[in-house]
Scaffold this motif. Sequence first.
Motif, PDB file in Angstrom:
ATOM      1  N   LEU A 101       5.060  -7.384  18.445  1.00 39.16           N
ATOM      2  CA  LEU A 101       5.057  -8.164  17.198  1.00 39.16           C
ATOM      3  C   LEU A 101       6.409  -8.828  16.961  1.00 39.16           C
ATOM      4  N   VAL A 102       7.498  -8.075  17.173  1.00 37.22           N
ATOM      5  CA  VAL A 102       8.833  -8.626  16.907  1.00 37.22           C
ATOM      6  C   VAL A 102       9.174  -9.729  17.912  1.00 37.22           C
ATOM      7  N   THR A 103       8.915  -9.487  19.207  1.00 32.93           N
ATOM      8  CA  THR A 103       9.236 -10.522  20.197  1.00 32.93           C
ATOM      9  C   THR A 103       8.328 -11.739  19.999  1.00 32.93           C
ATOM     10  N   GLY A 104       7.097 -11.518  19.565  1.00 35.23           N
ATOM     11  CA  GLY A 104       6.200 -12.636  19.287  1.00 35.23           C
ATOM     12  C   GLY A 104       6.714 -13.467  18.122  1.00 35.23           C
ATOM     13  N   SER A 105       7.215 -12.782  17.118  1.00 35.12           N
ATOM     14  CA  SER A 105       7.773 -13.462  15.965  1.00 35.12           C
ATOM     15  C   SER A 105       8.998 -14.293  16.360  1.00 35.12           C
ATOM     16  N   LEU A 106       9.835 -13.698  17.232  1.00 30.99           N
ATOM     17  CA  LEU A 106      11.042 -14.393  17.697  1.00 30.99           C
ATOM     18  C   LEU A 106      10.693 -15.568  18.618  1.00 30.99           C
ATOM     19  N   TRP A 107       9.502 -15.544  19.176  1.00 23.87           N
ATOM     20  CA  TRP A 107       9.048 -16.663  20.001  1.00 23.87           C
ATOM     21  C   TRP A 107       8.353 -17.713  19.127  1.00 23.87           C
ATOM     22  N   GLY A 108       7.663 -17.237  18.104  1.00 23.68           N
ATOM     23  CA  GLY A 108       6.913 -18.135  17.235  1.00 23.68           C
ATOM     24  C   GLY A 108       7.821 -19.042  16.418  1.00 23.68           C
ATOM     25  N   LYS A 109       8.949 -18.511  15.972  1.00 24.17           N
ATOM     26  CA  LYS A 109       9.838 -19.307  15.108  1.00 24.17           C
ATOM     27  C   LYS A 109      10.284 -20.611  15.791  1.00 24.17           C
ATOM     28  N   PRO A 110      10.869 -20.557  16.998  1.00 30.03           N
ATOM     29  CA  PRO A 110      11.303 -21.836  17.595  1.00 30.03           C
ATOM     30  C   PRO A 110      10.136 -22.698  18.093  1.00 30.03           C
ATOM     31  N   MET A 111       9.015 -22.100  18.481  1.00 25.09           N
ATOM     32  CA  MET A 111       7.943 -22.886  19.103  1.00 25.09           C
ATOM     33  C   MET A 111       6.896 -23.359  18.091  1.00 25.09           C
ATOM     34  N   TRP A 112       6.555 -22.506  17.133  1.00 21.06           N
ATOM     35  CA  TRP A 112       5.541 -22.880  16.140  1.00 21.06           C
ATOM     36  C   TRP A 112       6.166 -23.230  14.792  1.00 21.06           C
ATOM     37  N   GLY A 113       7.441 -22.889  14.646  1.00 28.31           N
ATOM     38  CA  GLY A 113       8.113 -23.157  13.379  1.00 28.31           C
ATOM     39  C   GLY A 113       7.853 -22.114  12.315  1.00 28.31           C
ATOM     40  N   THR A 114       7.310 -20.939  12.718  1.00 24.22           N
ATOM     41  CA  THR A 114       7.076 -19.891  11.720  1.00 24.22           C
ATOM     42  C   THR A 114       7.245 -18.516  12.355  1.00 24.22           C
ATOM     43  N   TRP A 115       7.789 -17.569  11.574  1.00 22.52           N
ATOM     44  CA  TRP A 115       7.939 -16.190  12.062  1.00 22.52           C
ATOM     45  C   TRP A 115       6.585 -15.498  12.135  1.00 22.52           C
ATOM     46  N   TRP A 116       5.720 -15.849  11.162  1.00 17.79           N
ATOM     47  CA  TRP A 116       4.452 -15.117  11.050  1.00 17.79           C
ATOM     48  C   TRP A 116       3.372 -16.021  10.509  1.00 17.79           C
ATOM     49  N   GLU A 117       2.188 -15.846  10.992  1.00 18.43           N
ATOM     50  CA  GLU A 117       1.043 -16.597  10.499  1.00 18.43           C
ATOM     51  C   GLU A 117      -0.114 -15.606  10.492  1.00 18.43           C
ATOM     52  N   TRP A 118      -0.988 -15.673   9.476  1.00 16.49           N
ATOM     53  CA  TRP A 118      -2.152 -14.770   9.467  1.00 16.49           C
ATOM     54  C   TRP A 118      -3.216 -15.349  10.385  1.00 16.49           C
ATOM     55  N   ASP A 119      -2.886 -15.283  11.646  1.00 16.71           N
ATOM     56  CA  ASP A 119      -3.668 -15.882  12.703  1.00 16.71           C
ATOM     57  C   ASP A 119      -4.475 -14.762  13.359  1.00 16.71           C
ATOM     58  N   PRO A 120      -5.633 -15.033  13.956  1.00 15.42           N
ATOM     59  CA  PRO A 120      -6.463 -13.940  14.499  1.00 15.42           C
ATOM     60  C   PRO A 120      -5.708 -13.041  15.485  1.00 15.42           C
ATOM     61  N   ARG A 121      -4.952 -13.615  16.407  1.00 16.99           N
ATOM     62  CA  ARG A 121      -4.250 -12.805  17.399  1.00 16.99           C
ATOM     63  C   ARG A 121      -3.189 -11.928  16.738  1.00 16.99           C
ATOM     64  N   LEU A 122      -2.408 -12.556  15.852  1.00 19.32           N
ATOM     65  CA  LEU A 122      -1.306 -11.818  15.220  1.00 19.32           C
ATOM     66  C   LEU A 122      -1.850 -10.739  14.287  1.00 19.32           C
ATOM     67  N   THR A 123      -2.893 -11.087  13.543  1.00 17.32           N
ATOM     68  CA  THR A 123      -3.456 -10.134  12.595  1.00 17.32           C
ATOM     69  C   THR A 123      -4.100  -8.945  13.319  1.00 17.32           C
ATOM     70  N   SER A 124      -4.844  -9.223  14.408  1.00 18.27           N
ATOM     71  CA  SER A 124      -5.502  -8.116  15.111  1.00 18.27           C
ATOM     72  C   SER A 124      -4.465  -7.219  15.796  1.00 18.27           C
ATOM     73  N   GLU A 125      -3.337  -7.791  16.225  1.00 19.86           N
ATOM     74  CA  GLU A 125      -2.270  -6.969  16.823  1.00 19.86           C
ATOM     75  C   GLU A 125      -1.614  -6.092  15.750  1.00 19.86           C
ATOM     76  N   LEU A 126      -1.487  -6.658  14.540  1.00 24.25           N
ATOM     77  CA  LEU A 126      -0.936  -5.857  13.438  1.00 24.25           C
ATOM     78  C   LEU A 126      -1.886  -4.710  13.098  1.00 24.25           C
ATOM     79  N   ILE A 127      -3.202  -4.975  13.138  1.00 26.97           N
ATOM     80  CA  ILE A 127      -4.185  -3.912  12.892  1.00 26.97           C
ATOM     81  C   ILE A 127      -4.048  -2.821  13.948  1.00 26.97           C
ATOM     82  N   LEU A 128      -3.746  -3.213  15.188  1.00 28.98           N
ATOM     83  CA  LEU A 128      -3.523  -2.237  16.258  1.00 28.98           C
ATOM     84  C   LEU A 128      -2.387  -1.281  15.888  1.00 28.98           C
ATOM     85  N   LEU A 129      -1.308  -1.847  15.323  1.00 31.95           N
ATOM     86  CA  LEU A 129      -0.195  -0.993  14.897  1.00 31.95           C
ATOM     87  C   LEU A 129      -0.662  -0.002  13.832  1.00 31.95           C
ATOM     88  N   PHE A 130      -1.475  -0.486  12.875  1.00 36.11           N
ATOM     89  CA  PHE A 130      -1.969   0.410  11.834  1.00 36.11           C
ATOM     90  C   PHE A 130      -2.898   1.481  12.405  1.00 36.11           C
TER      91      PHE A 130
END
Lengths: 248, 54
Positions: A112-141
């Motif tokens: 999640l952290v490395t994805g966020s650090l990759w998302g900021k320069p490439m997508w312009g955002t640290w976090w988005e409630w996107d299916p991939r990101l959200t389902s990975e966060l659910i995995l952590l939970f």
Amino acid sequence: MANMRWTWFHRLASPPYLYGLAARLTPWFAWPAALLILGGLYAGLVLAPPDYQQGEGFRIIYVHVPSAWMSLMVYVAMGVAAAVGLIWRMKVAHAVAASCAPIGASFTVAALVTGSLWGKPMWGTWWEWDPRLTSELILLFLYLGFMGLRAGFDDLQRADRAAALLAIVGMVNVPIIHYSVIWWNSLHQAPSVMRFGKPTMPAAMLAPLLVLLLGFTLFFAAVLLVRVRAEILQRERAARWIGETLRA
Amino acid sequence: MSAFLDMGGYAAFIWPAYLVTVGVLVLNIVWARGSLTRALEAARRRLASPGEDS
């Protein structure tokens, strides 16, 4: 014949046997893992050519994809171990599942952290409630829920069973994470390695990634074997073999 | 060397990402070894003074 085929399974179910086997096997996973990870990180940072679109920024792939791979692979290992423990009432399988959880949770955080650090320069955002990101966060939970549930029971057997059920039910999230980028319109790119047909990366970029995926997988095996020994020692506290093993 | 560290302007993203991942790898080694050491110590204590379940 059928007897021969299953003896290894029964032997693995014996705590003293598994304890000794884990101790003997650990270095065989740990040292190759160390070499592959160090070599892979060097190759990823230095040898791999920059990407024609992302420049040097794409090098985050060499830590992000192995971490994400670990988050899923460890979960599958945990779910399978939990199912074996539940179905065959095998105590050491529950010990394996319990040992998987903190490893998987930590790599999910890394993904999640490395994805966020990759998302900021490439997508312009640290976090988005996107299916991939959200389902990975659910995995952590799911990992945290599994550990919390275990800690919530005084009785080990009940903790094993309740946590195993959660781990098995949570398995539905694994294909959801993997296919999320295909099923839904996602910011996250589609798979470029774990896909049918050829990977979509040039060999010079792909090779370090494959080395790291193997290295991380061996690393998981090594750490798991150490944790399983600790878990077995705690569970078998009253067993006589522990005294015989430790005095030997 | 400074060009390498600069990572084409992506240094602020690449190095923290590598740091976090290497940190997780190291922590996993430390945690796993720590849990085995604690379990071994507890088992040895129990062997030294049987009857006490600690």
